[in-house]
Design a protein around this motif. Structure first.
Motif, PDB file in Angstrom:
ATOM      1  N   SER A  96       0.828  -1.201   0.000  1.00 43.16           N
ATOM      2  CA  SER A  96       0.000   0.000   0.000  1.00 43.16           C
ATOM      3  C   SER A  96       0.862   1.251   0.000  1.00 43.16           C
ATOM      4  O   SER A  96       1.995   1.249   0.514  1.00 43.16           O
ATOM      5  CB  SER A  96      -0.923   0.016   1.221  1.00 43.16           C
ATOM      6  OG  SER A  96      -0.187   0.253   2.402  1.00 43.16           O
ATOM      7  N   THR A  97       0.314   2.315  -0.555  1.00 38.84           N
ATOM      8  CA  THR A  97       1.054   3.585  -0.587  1.00 38.84           C
ATOM      9  C   THR A  97       1.310   4.108   0.817  1.00 38.84           C
ATOM     10  O   THR A  97       2.324   4.775   1.056  1.00 38.84           O
ATOM     11  CB  THR A  97       0.275   4.631  -1.394  1.00 38.84           C
ATOM     12  OG1 THR A  97      -1.052   4.759  -0.859  1.00 38.84           O
ATOM     13  CG2 THR A  97       0.187   4.232  -2.857  1.00 38.84           C
ATOM     14  N   ALA A  98       0.422   3.834   1.750  1.00 34.06           N
ATOM     15  CA  ALA A  98       0.624   4.279   3.132  1.00 34.06           C
ATOM     16  C   ALA A  98       1.875   3.638   3.724  1.00 34.06           C
ATOM     17  O   ALA A  98       2.687   4.303   4.383  1.00 34.06           O
ATOM     18  CB  ALA A  98      -0.604   3.951   3.977  1.00 34.06           C
ATOM     19  N   VAL A  99       2.032   2.333   3.502  1.00 29.86           N
ATOM     20  CA  VAL A  99       3.214   1.631   4.016  1.00 29.86           C
ATOM     21  C   VAL A  99       4.478   2.141   3.336  1.00 29.86           C
ATOM     22  O   VAL A  99       5.516   2.340   3.988  1.00 29.86           O
ATOM     23  CB  VAL A  99       3.063   0.108   3.822  1.00 29.86           C
ATOM     24  CG1 VAL A  99       4.370  -0.618   4.178  1.00 29.86           C
ATOM     25  CG2 VAL A  99       1.915  -0.426   4.666  1.00 29.86           C
ATOM     26  N   ILE A 100       4.390   2.375   2.024  1.00 28.08           N
ATOM     27  CA  ILE A 100       5.555   2.916   1.307  1.00 28.08           C
ATOM     28  C   ILE A 100       5.939   4.274   1.881  1.00 28.08           C
ATOM     29  O   ILE A 100       7.122   4.587   2.065  1.00 28.08           O
ATOM     30  CB  ILE A 100       5.259   3.011  -0.205  1.00 28.08           C
ATOM     31  CG1 ILE A 100       5.107   1.611  -0.800  1.00 28.08           C
ATOM     32  CG2 ILE A 100       6.375   3.774  -0.921  1.00 28.08           C
ATOM     33  CD1 ILE A 100       4.666   1.598  -2.248  1.00 28.08           C
ATOM     34  N   GLY A 101       4.941   5.102   2.189  1.00 24.33           N
ATOM     35  CA  GLY A 101       5.218   6.410   2.792  1.00 24.33           C
ATOM     36  C   GLY A 101       5.906   6.278   4.132  1.00 24.33           C
ATOM     37  O   GLY A 101       6.829   7.040   4.456  1.00 24.33           O
ATOM     38  N   VAL A 102       5.469   5.304   4.933  1.00 26.72           N
ATOM     39  CA  VAL A 102       6.101   5.081   6.238  1.00 26.72           C
ATOM     40  C   VAL A 102       7.555   4.642   6.054  1.00 26.72           C
ATOM     41  O   VAL A 102       8.458   5.075   6.790  1.00 26.72           O
ATOM     42  CB  VAL A 102       5.311   4.027   7.043  1.00 26.72           C
ATOM     43  CG1 VAL A 102       6.098   3.600   8.287  1.00 26.72           C
ATOM     44  CG2 VAL A 102       3.951   4.579   7.455  1.00 26.72           C
ATOM     45  N   VAL A 103       7.799   3.785   5.074  1.00 28.73           N
ATOM     46  CA  VAL A 103       9.171   3.328   4.793  1.00 28.73           C
ATOM     47  C   VAL A 103      10.056   4.507   4.396  1.00 28.73           C
ATOM     48  O   VAL A 103      11.184   4.652   4.890  1.00 28.73           O
ATOM     49  CB  VAL A 103       9.158   2.256   3.686  1.00 28.73           C
ATOM     50  CG1 VAL A 103      10.578   1.986   3.174  1.00 28.73           C
ATOM     51  CG2 VAL A 103       8.542   0.966   4.210  1.00 28.73           C
TER      52      VAL A 103
END
Length: 419
Positions: free
Chosen positions: A264-271
């Protein structure tokens, strides 16, 4: 503005006090923290606005690419201009220009009168003004902080950049959701604040008693020749492009690989935020590392460690845990960058600091513009792990260059940075 002389003076010689008590550095740092954050805000808002106006991802990409090329092309003449004129006044003019442009753009957007061509023009002029601002700010730094604190000051500046990169994109997305004009008006305010803080920096940063002035491009050529003639500067323009290419490529490869895996884009943002946090923490711990070892030892150790950490990161893809080794690599980066930039500034004559720093910075970032393309090709035809591994190899090559280039072997870091 006056013609250049080759000699730059400050009315007050910087006294060595903790940077937090150095009023000039504090004013520059605060203003740049806000303007860097504003730039990150508008950086995410530009493509969103183009998409909203045209519904074309291609045009959004074109605007970003043309802006990047423009900034790259402006860097060398910008360095020469920073050696011609009052550097503080140059920064002020750049801030005013950007504040006015973005205010006008915000008004046009609010009135539904902005076209993508207008957005492109504002983006190019605003980016060019930033390219002129940066070498002036870097060249003025030795007139704001004592020589012994250059490493610490640059590491603090990197911390500011990482902090802005953490907060800016997310804030830009939120503000764009509030209203299309809001991110650009926020960026305009950030440049207005920067204008106010830069205006309060005490000192004189204007070259005096000018010699016969050469053409701008002849002065650019003089800067290029000096960089190639001085061993440490020559070493910097050979080795640093590989380092930035590798770091940019690793981060982009991770993003592509996670997207390809359906993360998900949210997880990518957190990374991405976790990776940037490594650089922010590194800026805090940098003073403990700087000034205690030779520059060659510091840069070799850090690039070799980064190569090993990138190799480890390849094993974690596509898990979010991939952020950990890359963040650790960035943890070491501000100390090395601070030491290298300080040596570069000390190696440049006062009247050529702008040209030298702009040449080194342009060389350092030029190869990184190819990193997304290389990363995309490897991810598409092999895998994210192979892509990260390839960039790890590039980092290992950079470590070897630290050992073999005479400029690094003979350059010394400054004395220990003050705490």
């Amino acid at each position: 503005m006056s013609d250049a002389s080759g000699i730059e003076i400050a009315t007050d010689v910087p006294r060595q006090v903790p940077l937090r008590r150095n009023r000039g550095f504090r004013m520059l740092w605060i203003g740049q923290l806000l303007s860097d954050t504003g730039t990150q805000i508008s950086g995410i808002a530009y493509p969103l606005l183009i998409l909203a106006l045209t519904h074309s991802a291609v045009l959004a990409g074109v605007v970003g690419t043309v802006r990047a090329i423009t900034v790259l092309c402006v860097q060398l003449p910008a360095g020469a201009l920073s050696d011609r004129f009052d550097r503080r006044l140059t920064m002020i003019i750049c801030d005013i220009t950007r504040a006015v442009l973005l205010t006008l753009l915000g008004i046009l957007i609010a009135l539904d009168a902005a076209s993508w061509q207008v957005v492109l023009a504002v983006s190019l002029i605003e980016g060019a003004a930033g390219a002129v601002f940066d070498p002036s700010a870097a060249a003025a730094l030795p007139g704001i902080v004592p020589d012994e604190q250059l490493e610490q000051a640059w590491a603090a500046s990197e911390g500011r950049t990482y902090g802005a990169s953490l907060a800016g994109p997310a804030l830009g997305g939120v503000l764009f959701g509030v209203g299309r004009a809001v991110p650009f008006l926020a960026d305009a305010i950030s440049f207005a604040v920067s204008f106010g803080t830069v205006s309060r920096i005490r000192g004189r940063f204007r070259p005096e008693k000018a010699a016969v002035r050469k053409s701008l491009w002849r002065e650019v050529t003089d800067g290029l020749q000096l960089v190639w003639q001085v061993p440490i500067l020559r070493a910097a323009v050979i080795q640093t492009p590989l380092v930035n290419f590798a770091f940019s490529g690793v981060i982009f490869s991770i993003t592509l690989a996670m997207q390809q895996h359906g993360t998900s884009t949210a997880v990518i943002g957190v990374v991405q935020a976790g990776i940037a946090a490594g650089g922010l923490v590194g800026a805090v711990v940098a003073p403990r590392l700087q000034g205690r070892v030779r520059l060659a030892t510091l840069t070799t150790t850090i690039t070799l460690a980064a190569a090993l950490l990138f190799g480890a990161a390849a094993l974690f893809i596509p898990s979010p845990l991939v952020a950990a080794p890359v963040a650790l690599a960035l943890l070491l980066a501000p100390a090395a960058n601070g030491a290298l930039v300080a040596v570069v500034l000390r190696s440049a004559p006062e009247d050529m600091r702008g040209r030298v720093i702009s040449t080194v910075m342009m060389a350092a970032t030029a190869l990184a513009t190819l990193a997304p393309l290389i990363a995309g090709l490897i991810v598409q035809h092999a895998s994210g792990a192979w892509a990260v591994g390839a960039f790890a190899a590039a980092t290992a090559l950079a470590a070897v260059l630290c050992l073999v280039l005479p400029g690094f072997r003979h350059a010394e870091s400054s004395t220990a940075a003050a705490g």
